[in-house]
Design an enzyme around this catalytic site. Structure first.
Site, short mmCIF file in Angstrom:
data_model
loop_
_atom_site.label_atom_id
_atom_site.label_comp_id
_atom_site.label_asym_id
_atom_site.label_seq_id
_atom_site.Cartn_x
_atom_site.Cartn_y
_atom_site.Cartn_z
N ARG A 210 0.84 -1.19 0.00
CA ARG A 210 0.00 0.00 0.00
C ARG A 210 0.87 1.23 0.00
O ARG A 210 1.93 1.28 0.61
CB ARG A 210 -0.88 -0.06 1.24
N SER B 58 0.53 5.77 -1.26
CA SER B 58 -0.49 6.76 -1.61
C SER B 58 -0.97 6.55 -3.04
O SER B 58 -1.99 7.08 -3.44
CB SER B 58 0.07 8.16 -1.42
N ASP C 138 13.09 3.16 -12.85
CA ASP C 138 12.97 2.96 -11.41
C ASP C 138 13.36 1.53 -11.04
O ASP C 138 12.68 0.91 -10.22
CB ASP C 138 11.55 3.29 -10.95
#
Lengths: 237, 424
Positions: free
Chosen positions: B102, B104, B252
């Site tokens: 989890r 944002s 990333d």
């Protein structure tokens, strides 16, 4: 029942919490109240903005673009005055554009009293296409600030008048969403979002007010009365 | 502000360079704004599956309002009423079993597909904040543009857009879908298209589930094994070469985003999390076929820094880079994996694989240190007693070259990786 269950159902006894807090609805007032202090923000690569010259009006007007001066949409707008194509993720999209009633006159009148900035969170290539139509002769907007001049806080693009390097006492912002200027709510005139109402007179109505405001010593004192309700909302818990 | 350890990190990194201490403080402040969201990394927990799932699913069938939502707009409108009628037999396609991560950005669930019983990972992305929409569309574009599968790249099964109780399968660039157009519009305008306080919409990505957790957990919970290392080096290289061949720069790469599937018995790596990836499609070149000729990802300059600090190449800190930044990140990951070099992430308190440079009492990301001092010599291997071969040592040195042009591209890397792993 949670709508997710149609496609994605929760197992009845699984530990997945059905009443997730991520169903919260975005609240612009909470957003402004909890905004991290400005000094903690990493600055976008700040662009150097030319200083005012002797002939530039002392007052500065910062304008939001979308729903303030124009309305654009990828969904069809019937009888749209303008259309243009935009490239996004390797696809071409047709954009429909309409101008808010009185916008050109508004800009004309304002440019006599203010140095005008447009400051939008839109991508540069998108906003440029709109500005090509709105200000084809590049007369109205002395400076144009885009997405790259915004900060990002929790996924929302916010704008900082500090980037302009202008006297805040002489700066006024016209825009639809106060949360996009969280650090300068005092400088803001919120304007009703416009999405096509032909009878809209907001810009027209603002002309005498703004002309008068441009004479004031500190705009924020004058604006305070106008935005009182906003400040009340912000001070509520 | 971005994945697990948060959107937070990614965003603050993306906006520009930031001073270390100030950046950390900012992240904490931002955390306060978010309030209730506890931040965790994907695939973090290892909760055993509960028994008796089957019975529970039966119960749920009777509860579901809508049936098959894979319908075109027009049919859905016609059958809105019919849906209620068929409700008794309706069943969700995927049953969510547990939350595995989890941030944002949203939530990741482990789920099971009703038809096949297959385990899947379902990523639910909340699409109200403009940047979240952009990241979601970027991830979708990257995954959808991969027409061919690759064993080491996580596979997207489908993407579903949901709003106000209605869900529809989405395809990239679908101009007939009003909802999709709204998302594109949000990305272009950088503003919420829907008015406050309207209900936000969600994008759901259904992807293959990797039960082996991420590279950190996998490596650190096992004894060092040269065979696994060798296999992982080849798999990672192959994945990155595949992505670059398809004009995708991941931007990333980090152990958190490298997942492990053990379905076949041997561990198979899967590169995941394409939220920051960039598809370097040739401008104006709409035909997929013709693109390869025009685009060289190693020369395609991208702007805006992103990726997590420890895996970021020096030029990424400056905000202008090419696909060679992925090669640098891979160098850091492989080096850390071979020597089991770890650090504790300040935010998540997790032990993560990653190489760094020591400066006094502080640890500094290699890329950042190289940016400050391009002449700095990297001590590879770091440990005195190391079995690292000369070939691997040299390859890592090259992958971590300050100048992106001195790094091998993904295709050269594939060849050299084959050589050094064979020799070792």
């Amino acid at each position: 029942m949670n709508p997710d269950q149609c496609f994605f159902g929760y197992s009845t006894f699984s530990p997945v919490n059905k009443m997730e807090d991520d169903n919260r609805v975005f609240n612009p007032y909470t957003f402004i109240k909890n905004i991290p202090s400005q000094s903690l923000l990493s600055k976008p690569c700040v662009r150097e903005i030319p200083l005012k010259t002797r002939s530039t009006p002392e007052a500065t007007l910062v304008l939001d673009l979308e729903e303030t001066l124009v309305y654009s949409s990828l969904s069809m707008i019937a009888k749209a005055s303008y259309t243009f194509d935009i490239h996004f993720q390797d696809c071409e999209y047709k954009v429909y554009l309409i101008l808010r009633p009185y916008v050109k006159e508004f800009l004309n009148r304002m440019s006599k009293h203010f140095e005008i900035f447009v400051y939008t969170s839109a991508k540069k290539e998108y906003a440029e296409k709109i500005l090509e139509i709105l200000d084809s002769e590049k007369k109205s907007f002395r400076h144009r600030l885009y997405r790259e001049d915004c900060f990002c806080v929790l996924g929302h693009y916010v704008k900082d008048l500090g980037v302009l390097e202008r006297d805040l006492a002489k700066t006024v912002v016209l825009g639809t969403a106060p949360h996009t200027f969280p650090y300068h709510v005092m400088n803001m005139i919120p304007i009703k979002s416009w999405t096509g109402d032909k009878e809209d007179k907001e810009l027209q109505k603002l002309v005498p007010y703004l002309e008068k405001l441009s004479e004031a010593a500190d705009f924020r004192h004058v604006l305070k009365r106008r935005t009182d309700h906003l400040h009340r909302l912000l001070s509520e818990d | 502000m971005d994945t697990g350890d948060g959107r937070g990190r990614r965003r603050s990194v993306r906006t520009c360079r930031r001073a270390g201490a100030r950046g950390a403080k900012m992240k904490r402040e931002v955390g306060k704004v978010l309030g209730t969201l506890s931040v965790e990394n994907t695939e973090d927990k290892q909760v055993p599956m509960e028994e008796g799932d089957d019975e529970e699913e039966e119960e749920e069938e009777a509860n579901c309002l809508y049936t098959n939502l894979f319908r075109s707009d027009t049919t859905r409108r016609k059958t809105a009423g019919a849906a209620a009628a068929t409700a008794a037999t309706a069943a969700p396609r995927y049953s969510l079993l547990r939350e595995v991560g989890r941030g944002s950005y949203g939530v990741v669930y482990e789920a099971v597909a009703r038809g096949s019983g297959a385990r899947v990972a379902v990523k639910k992305l909340r699409c109200d904040a403009p940047e979240n929409v952009e990241l979601a569309l970027a991830e979708f574009w990257a995954l959808a543009s991969l027409e061919k599968r690759h064993e080491n790249v996580v596979q997207l099964e489908e993407c579903v857009l949901q709003r106000n109780g209605l869900a529809q399968k989405m395809s990239h660039g679908d101009k007939r879908s009003k909802q999709y157009l709204r998302l594109v519009e949000t990305s272009l305008k950088g503003e919420r298209v829907l008015g406050y306080p309207e209900e936000p919409c969600y994008l759901w990505f259904v992807m293959e589930f990797c039960e082996g957790g991420d590279l950190n957990q996998f490596i650190l919970s096992r004894q060092p094994d040269p065979r696994t290392n060798k296999s992982f080096m080849l798999q990672l290289t192959s994945a990155v070469a595949f992505l670059h061949k398809n004009n995708i720069v991941h931007r990333d790469l980090k152990p958190d985003n490298i997942l492990i599937s053990e379905k076949s018995g041997v561990p198979v790596l899967k590169v995941a999390d394409f939220g920051l990836s960039k598809v370097c499609a040739g401008l104006g070149g709409l035909g997929k076929e013709g693109d390869d000729k025009n685009v060289n990802v190693n020369k395609f300059w991208l702007s805006s820094a992103c990726g997590s600090d420890f895996y970021m190449a020096p030029e990424v800190w400056e905000g202008h880079y090419t696909a060679k930044a992925d090669i640098f990140a891979l160098g850091i990951i492989i080096w850390a994996m071979l020597e089991r070099i770890t650090f504790i992430d300040a935010e998540s308190k997790r032990e993560l694989l990653g190489t760094y440079v020591r400066q006094g009492t502080e640890i500094v990301p290699v890329g950042e240190a190289l940016l400050e001092n391009p002449k700095m010599i990297l001590h590879i291997p770091q440990r005195r007693r190391s079995s690292m071969s000369d070939g691997i040592r040299q390859l890592l040195q090259d992958m971590l070259a300050v100048n992106p042009q001195d790094r091998p591209d993904a295709f050269e890397l594939e060849i050299r990786m084959d050589q050094v792993t064979c020799a070792a």
